[in-house]
Scaffold this motif. Structure first.
Motif, PDB file in Angstrom:
ATOM      1  N   UNK A  33      23.477  28.167  55.392  1.00 54.18           N
ATOM      2  CA  UNK A  33      23.130  26.971  56.157  1.00 54.18           C
ATOM      3  C   UNK A  33      24.341  26.050  56.372  1.00 54.18           C
ATOM      4  N   UNK A  34      25.187  25.911  55.358  1.00 58.30           N
ATOM      5  CA  UNK A  34      26.339  25.011  55.502  1.00 58.30           C
ATOM      6  C   UNK A  34      27.588  25.724  56.007  1.00 58.30           C
ATOM      7  N   UNK A  35      27.605  27.066  55.964  1.00 54.25           N
ATOM      8  CA  UNK A  35      28.743  27.816  56.486  1.00 54.25           C
ATOM      9  C   UNK A  35      29.936  27.882  55.563  1.00 54.25           C
ATOM     10  N   UNK A  36      29.740  27.608  54.299  1.00 55.99           N
ATOM     11  CA  UNK A  36      30.837  27.647  53.327  1.00 55.99           C
ATOM     12  C   UNK A  36      30.402  28.388  52.080  1.00 55.99           C
ATOM     13  N   UNK A  37      31.201  29.348  51.664  1.00 52.53           N
ATOM     14  CA  UNK A  37      30.955  30.073  50.422  1.00 52.53           C
ATOM     15  C   UNK A  37      32.086  29.745  49.450  1.00 52.53           C
TER      16      UNK A  37
END
Length: 63
Positions: free
Chosen positions: A44-48
């Motif tokens: 959802x936030x696009x950051x891992x």
């Protein structure tokens, strides 16, 4: 936080996360299914947070 999760990767993470949570709520799998919150949020936030540690990004390079 710079986005490091690309389009297909995001979709797969969201689908997997929702599937794990749904199976947990339906009683098919145990409490460990709540781990589906992690891929759901990272999609959802696009950051891992793991990707920078291993030097990987599935996000296309913007020029």
């Amino acid at each position: 936080m710079k986005a490091n999760v690309g389009g297909i990767d995001r979709i797969l993470r969201i689908v997997l996360g929702l599937a794990l949570i749904a199976m947990t709520l339906a009683g098919f799998i145990g409490v460990w299914g709540w781990i589906g919150v992690v891929p759901l949020l990272t999609g959802a936030i696009g950051f891992c947070p793991l990707y920078p540690l291993i030097g990987f990004s599935s996000c296309p390079v913007k020029r």
